[in-house]
Design an enzyme around this catalytic site. Structure first.
Site, PDB file in Angstrom:
ATOM      1  N   GLY A  68       0.817  -1.212   0.000  1.00  0.00           N
ATOM      2  CA  GLY A  68       0.000   0.000   0.000  1.00  0.00           C
ATOM      3  C   GLY A  68       0.852   1.264   0.000  1.00  0.00           C
ATOM      4  N   THR A  69       1.960   1.213   0.723  1.00  0.00           N
ATOM      5  CA  THR A  69       2.844   2.378   0.801  1.00  0.00           C
ATOM      6  C   THR A  69       3.329   2.776  -0.590  1.00  0.00           C
ATOM      7  OG1 THR A  69       3.533   1.698   3.005  1.00  0.00           O
ATOM      8  CG2 THR A  69       4.976   3.236   1.863  1.00  0.00           C
ATOM      9  N   HIS A 212      -2.917  -7.010   2.485  1.00  0.00           N
ATOM     10  CA  HIS A 212      -2.814  -7.637   3.811  1.00  0.00           C
ATOM     11  C   HIS A 212      -3.797  -7.067   4.828  1.00  0.00           C
ATOM     12  CE1 HIS A 212      -0.366  -4.731   6.314  1.00  0.00           C
ATOM     13  NE2 HIS A 212      -0.146  -4.226   5.126  1.00  0.00           N
ATOM     14  N   CYS A 338       6.407   4.486  16.719  1.00  0.00           N
ATOM     15  CA  CYS A 338       7.509   4.796  17.630  1.00  0.00           C
ATOM     16  C   CYS A 338       8.620   5.423  16.805  1.00  0.00           C
ATOM     17  CB  CYS A 338       8.079   3.519  18.228  1.00  0.00           C
ATOM     18  SG  CYS A 338       7.084   2.796  19.507  1.00  0.00           S
TER      19      CYS A 338
HETATM   20  C1  LIG Z   1      -4.295   4.109   5.868  1.00  0.00           C
HETATM   21  C2  LIG Z   1      -3.057   3.357   5.518  1.00  0.00           C
HETATM   22  N1  LIG Z   1      -2.308   3.776   4.487  1.00  0.00           N
HETATM   23  C3  LIG Z   1      -1.196   3.119   4.121  1.00  0.00           C
HETATM   24  C4  LIG Z   1      -0.772   1.990   4.785  1.00  0.00           C
HETATM   25  C5  LIG Z   1       0.442   1.262   4.309  1.00  0.00           C
HETATM   26  O1  LIG Z   1       0.086   0.061   3.657  1.00  0.00           O
HETATM   27  P1  LIG Z   1       1.123  -1.167   3.554  1.00  0.00           P
HETATM   28  O2  LIG Z   1       1.278  -1.714   4.925  1.00  0.00           O
HETATM   29  O3  LIG Z   1       0.485  -2.139   2.613  1.00  0.00           O
HETATM   30  O4  LIG Z   1       2.397  -0.624   3.013  1.00  0.00           O
HETATM   31  C6  LIG Z   1      -1.498   1.548   5.886  1.00  0.00           C
HETATM   32  C7  LIG Z   1      -1.020   0.402   6.684  1.00  0.00           C
HETATM   33  O5  LIG Z   1      -0.850   0.522   7.884  1.00  0.00           O
HETATM   34  C8  LIG Z   1      -2.680   2.245   6.254  1.00  0.00           C
HETATM   35  O6  LIG Z   1      -3.428   1.846   7.298  1.00  0.00           O
END
Ligand SMILES: Cc1ncc(COP(=O)(O)O)c(C=O)c1O
Length: 404
Positions: A68-69, A212, A338
């Site tokens: 997602g990142t 995930h 953190c």
């Molecule tokens: C709102 C949101 N954006 C982005 C991410 C990042 O996604 P990923 O863990 O697949 O890189 C997360 C994950 O914690 C999230 O909750």
């Protein structure tokens, strides 16, 4: 272990595990033209179509990413590099965004001259539409708008449709990070473009998702990218995926992601109210057990994610509570990052006007597809003792710092 940290990651669905293991045996690079490659390509493209269908999009619009990142980075940096001009350097976003967004726009500000315009949120973490509208103005100085569909810490659902309408009218592209909403709320990319009258290249053009968080594997995400959106690629190479994201595609991960997406979409109408009922029972029970606890985010059940509970426990450190609950066999989260092992007060809570002390007592409890009434009971049974001990530790720490 009672697992109540589904927002961090949720257990893989059996269907997703099965699809992954079956697809790992598929031979062939989907870009190869021989029949083995074409077989892999068929599975990949079917998977892409299925993922797209659960997001209200077409397969051709789905760019598969490493997580997602990466999807968020591709949307923000990719649109910025296409759109920015000396007169159009502003990136508009609500306060309290996820670090995938925050750190990306801060990088663009430090290295590329972007100007970050953070729009205020109210006390439940919802963007103030009047402030947003006036920051957007006629849109001429804004390269893009980016926002969460729902806040990953406090679960507040954002007014995505209204923001999509305002950006469509101002001719500005909008990226929505739907990672925490996916699997809990219906998401209809085309529907939103239609109802907001989005012209080409403006309004909702990009939407991020991650496997995930819905019971698929870690290590694959998706960016839905409207055909009219102009995006500069971040990764160059073999020209896969409309040349937007080069690199050999992970067929097995895509098949597993698609399996999870299918299951989650089919169950959404049953699962969302089921999770919401568990959430509401957990909230009521926790307030009963610890009346000083303060619910963060929207108290209206319709305004928060079905799986999200977020409390501040005054006088306690969220970390202490987390460790004590973990020792009692219940996994939860403080909800925020953190820095080098030192707990930081959540920037989301601070944006909502909470004090640092209040923010330090934060605990996020998130419900998912495997959660049951027994999990809620276990949390409620463990909470009073954990809270009493964390409060004693907090009192002792304050007394020590006072003595000094
Ligand atoms: C709102 C949101 N954006 C982005 C991410 C990042 O996604 P990923 O863990 O697949 O890189 C997360 C994950 O914690 C999230 O909750």
């Amino acid at each position: 272990m009672v697992y109540l940290d589904h927002a961090a990651t949720t257990p893989m669905l059996p269907e997703a595990v099965e699809a992954l293991t079956a697809a790992l045996a598929v031979v062939g690079n989907p870009s190869s033209i021989h029949s083995a490659g074409q077989q892999a390509k068929r599975l990949l493209e079917e998977s892409r179509e299925q993922i797209a269908a659960t997001l209200g999009a077409d397969g051709i619009e789905v760019i598969l990413t490493g997580n997602g990142t990466e999807a968020v980075n591709l949307a923000i940096k990719g649109i910025w590099w296409q759109r920015q001009t000396p007169a159009r350097r502003r990136i508009l976003m609500p306060a309290g965004e996820h670090h995938a967004t925050l750190d990306t726009v801060e990088w663009l500000a430090q290295h590329e001259g972007a100007v970050i315009d953070e729009v205020a949120v109210d006390e439940v973490g919802r963007v103030r539409l009047d402030a947003f509208e006036s920051a957007l103005g006629d849109g001429s100085s804004v390269s893009l708008v980016t926002m969460l569909w729902a806040n990953n810490e406090v679960g507040t659902i954002q007014p995505v449709e209204q923001v999509a309408r305002l950006t469509a009218r101002a001719g500005v592209p909008l990226h929505v990070d739907a990672i925490s909403a996916y699997g809990q709320l219906p998401i209809d990319f085309h529907g939103l473009r239609r109802v907001t009258d989005a012209p080409g290249g403006a309004g909702l053009v990009a939407l991020s998702a991650s496997a995930h968080k819905i019971g698929g594997p870690a290590g694959i995400g998706a960016l839905v990218l409207d055909r009219t959106a102009a995006v500069e690629p971040l990764i160059h190479g073999g020209g896969q995926q409309r040349k937007v994201r080069s690199g050999t595609q992970d067929v097995a991960a895509a098949a597993s992601f698609a399996a999870a997406a299918r299951v989650v979409a089919a169950r959404l109408d049953d699962d969302a109210p089921r999770m919401a009922a568990l959430r509401d029972r957990l909230i009521a029970g926790a307030l009963d057990a610890v009346p000083s606890a303060r619910l963060s985010g929207d108290p209206d059940p319709a305004g928060r994610l079905p799986g999200n509970v977020h409390f501040s426990f005054p006088g306690c450190e969220g970390d202490s509570l987390l460790f004590l609950l973990d020792a009692a066999g219940v996994a939860v989260s403080t909800g925020s990052a953190c820095q080098a092992g030192v707990p930081e007060p959540s920037h989301v809570l601070v944006a909502m006007g909470r004090t640092e002390a209040d923010a330090r007592g934060a605990l996020r409890i998130t419900i998912g597809h495997t959660s049951t009434d027994a999990d809620v009971d276990a949390f409620l049974a463990a909470l009073p003792a954990a809270h009493a001990q964390a409060a004693r530790a907090g009192l002792a720490a304050r007394a020590t710092s006072f003595d000094r």
